[in-house]
Write a protein that holds these residues in place. Structure first.
Motif, PDB file in Angstrom:
ATOM      1  N   ALA A  90       0.797  -1.237   0.000  1.00  0.00           N
ATOM      2  CA  ALA A  90       0.000   0.000   0.000  1.00  0.00           C
ATOM      3  C   ALA A  90       0.823   1.277   0.000  1.00  0.00           C
ATOM      4  N   HIS A  91       2.155   1.158  -0.062  1.00  0.00           N
ATOM      5  CA  HIS A  91       2.945   2.398   0.012  1.00  0.00           C
ATOM      6  C   HIS A  91       4.351   2.196  -0.532  1.00  0.00           C
ATOM      7  N   GLN A  92       4.593   2.725  -1.731  1.00  0.00           N
ATOM      8  CA  GLN A  92       5.954   2.732  -2.285  1.00  0.00           C
ATOM      9  C   GLN A  92       6.079   3.916  -3.242  1.00  0.00           C
ATOM     10  N   HIS A  93       7.302   4.171  -3.704  1.00  0.00           N
ATOM     11  CA  HIS A  93       7.586   5.354  -4.520  1.00  0.00           C
ATOM     12  C   HIS A  93       8.372   4.986  -5.775  1.00  0.00           C
ATOM     13  N   PHE A  94       8.237   5.824  -6.797  1.00  0.00           N
ATOM     14  CA  PHE A  94       9.102   5.779  -7.980  1.00  0.00           C
ATOM     15  C   PHE A  94       9.687   7.157  -8.190  1.00  0.00           C
ATOM     16  N   TRP A  95      10.891   7.217  -8.738  1.00  0.00           N
ATOM     17  CA  TRP A  95      11.437   8.506  -9.169  1.00  0.00           C
ATOM     18  C   TRP A  95      12.584   8.320 -10.148  1.00  0.00           C
ATOM     19  N   LYS A  96      12.784   9.348 -10.971  1.00  0.00           N
ATOM     20  CA  LYS A  96      14.006   9.503 -11.753  1.00  0.00           C
ATOM     21  C   LYS A  96      14.821  10.530 -10.997  1.00  0.00           C
TER      22      LYS A  96
ATOM     23  N   VAL B 241      22.485   4.990  -1.257  1.00  0.00           N
ATOM     24  CA  VAL B 241      21.799   3.808  -1.765  1.00  0.00           C
ATOM     25  C   VAL B 241      20.512   4.145  -2.524  1.00  0.00           C
ATOM     26  N   ILE B 242      19.937   5.322  -2.255  1.00  0.00           N
ATOM     27  CA  ILE B 242      18.714   5.688  -2.983  1.00  0.00           C
ATOM     28  C   ILE B 242      18.901   6.929  -3.867  1.00  0.00           C
ATOM     29  N   ARG B 243      20.136   7.339  -4.077  1.00  0.00           N
ATOM     30  CA  ARG B 243      20.420   8.476  -4.975  1.00  0.00           C
ATOM     31  C   ARG B 243      20.543   7.979  -6.417  1.00  0.00           C
ATOM     32  N   LYS B 244      19.468   7.388  -6.903  1.00  0.00           N
ATOM     33  CA  LYS B 244      19.435   6.876  -8.279  1.00  0.00           C
ATOM     34  C   LYS B 244      17.981   6.667  -8.677  1.00  0.00           C
ATOM     35  N   ASP B 245      17.754   6.262  -9.906  1.00  0.00           N
ATOM     36  CA  ASP B 245      16.394   6.029 -10.393  1.00  0.00           C
ATOM     37  C   ASP B 245      15.799   4.768  -9.761  1.00  0.00           C
ATOM     38  N   PHE B 246      14.486   4.840  -9.475  1.00  0.00           N
ATOM     39  CA  PHE B 246      13.730   3.670  -9.041  1.00  0.00           C
ATOM     40  C   PHE B 246      12.426   3.661  -9.824  1.00  0.00           C
ATOM     41  N   LEU B 247      12.294   2.661 -10.703  1.00  0.00           N
ATOM     42  CA  LEU B 247      11.196   2.615 -11.654  1.00  0.00           C
ATOM     43  C   LEU B 247      10.454   1.276 -11.544  1.00  0.00           C
ATOM     44  N   PRO B 248       9.305   1.165 -12.183  1.00  0.00           N
ATOM     45  CA  PRO B 248       8.538  -0.085 -12.093  1.00  0.00           C
ATOM     46  C   PRO B 248       9.336  -1.337 -12.430  1.00  0.00           C
ATOM     47  N   SER B 249      10.242  -1.232 -13.389  1.00  0.00           N
ATOM     48  CA  SER B 249      11.045  -2.409 -13.764  1.00  0.00           C
ATOM     49  C   SER B 249      11.970  -2.858 -12.633  1.00  0.00           C
TER      50      SER B 249
ATOM     51  N   THR C 212       2.472  13.863 -10.206  1.00  0.00           N
ATOM     52  CA  THR C 212       1.200  13.149 -10.324  1.00  0.00           C
ATOM     53  C   THR C 212       1.064  12.536 -11.708  1.00  0.00           C
ATOM     54  N   LYS C 213       1.383  13.313 -12.725  1.00  0.00           N
ATOM     55  CA  LYS C 213       1.319  12.806 -14.104  1.00  0.00           C
ATOM     56  C   LYS C 213       2.314  11.665 -14.317  1.00  0.00           C
ATOM     57  N   PHE C 214       3.505  11.805 -13.784  1.00  0.00           N
ATOM     58  CA  PHE C 214       4.537  10.772 -13.884  1.00  0.00           C
ATOM     59  C   PHE C 214       4.035   9.446 -13.303  1.00  0.00           C
TER      60      PHE C 214
END
Length: 275
Positions: free
Chosen positions: A5-11, A26-34, A60-62
């Motif tokens: 119920a709670h996670q994030h994605f970002w470029k 460790v989190i200073r990078k992209d995290f995407l659905p793949s 929101t659009k992303f």
């Protein structure tokens, strides 16, 4: 079936994402659905709710675009400016996408009385007509304002993120406990079992440290208003996904697993049962 119920994605953008400082390599990078999908599959999780990490409509659009292209993303908690005079128009615009399930503002970065602002509350008052929930992201000291907010909007579904971020390593705080118990009296409020591993000193912990806090939220909210959330990838500062989910698997009695890992999230975010 299980849903995170709670996670994030970002470029990753070092300017926009300045909160991810040098100590968080460790989190200073992209995290995407793949990146997330194989982790979910490995842990027998069938879907997730993507939650905003940046306060912009572009965010929101992303996230909505991610959900459109990845069926395991079952819903999005986005951001719009709740204090804007045009808040209703913006909610109407984004609500055309069925994947938008809720809205969140990063209140933990605001003054303690922020949620009592009349313009913010005006924005909250517009959510129900679009069948949108609201995620409450606060520190423990901001809970009194959260209590006032939910009391004022008894028909609005709210969920508390990260159990209000108590300082786990310092042990149970009586004020936090009392405020959680008070907040839970309002039946329109649920709570996410999320974000605990990063509220520890130097991101170090043992499983027993979480038990007193879990006891409080479980006894306060009950098995029908608790939702499992990983807070991936932020959780990676402290723990791999497997360790985070195991904390909740080990704590929650087996007979409540379906509710807390699946049904409560489906109910709260009005997800399609045919997942």
């Amino acid at each position: 079936m299980r849903i995170d119920a709670h996670q994030h994605f970002w470029k990753f953008d070092p300017v926009r994402d300045a909160w991810i400082d040098e100590s968080m390599q460790v989190i200073r990078k992209d995290f995407l659905p793949s990146d997330l999908e194989p982790i979910l599959k490995k842990n027998n999780v069938d879907g997730c709710i993507a939650v905003q990490a940046d306060q912009s409509e572009a965010e929101t659009k992303f996230l909505l675009d991610m959900a459109q292209n990845n069926s395991f993303i079952k819903g999005v908690v986005g951001w719009v400016d709740l204090m804007s005079d045009s808040v209703e128009d913006r909610l109407a615009h984004f609500s055309k996408d069925k994947n938008l399930k809720g809205i969140r503002h990063i209140v933990q970065a605001e003054p303690n009385d922020f949620m009592l602002r009349s313009d913010f509350q005006n924005g909250i008052s517009k959510l129900r007509q679009f069948n949108l929930t609201y995620d409450i992201l606060v520190f423990a000291e901001q809970l009194p304002a959260a209590i006032e907010l939910v009391e004022k909007f008894p028909e609005q579904p709210f969920v508390l993120d990260h159990i209000a971020k108590p300082k786990i390593s310092e042990g149970l705080d009586k004020k936090w406990k009392a405020h959680i118990q008070e907040l839970a009296k309002y039946e329109n409020v649920s709570c996410k079992l999320s974000g605990m591993v990063t509220e520890t000193k130097d991101f170090k912990w043992n499983g027993e440290a979480f038990t007193p806090f879990l006891d409080v939220v479980f006894n306060s909210f009950g098995e029908d208003r608790l939702l499992y959330g990983s807070d991936w990838p932020v959780c990676l500062l402290s723990s791999p996904y497997e360790s985070v989910i195991k904390i909740i698997e080990d704590y929650v009695p087996k007979e409540y697993h379906t509710r807390i890992f699946y049904q409560n999230t489906v109910n709260f975010y009005s997800l399609d049962e045919n997942l």
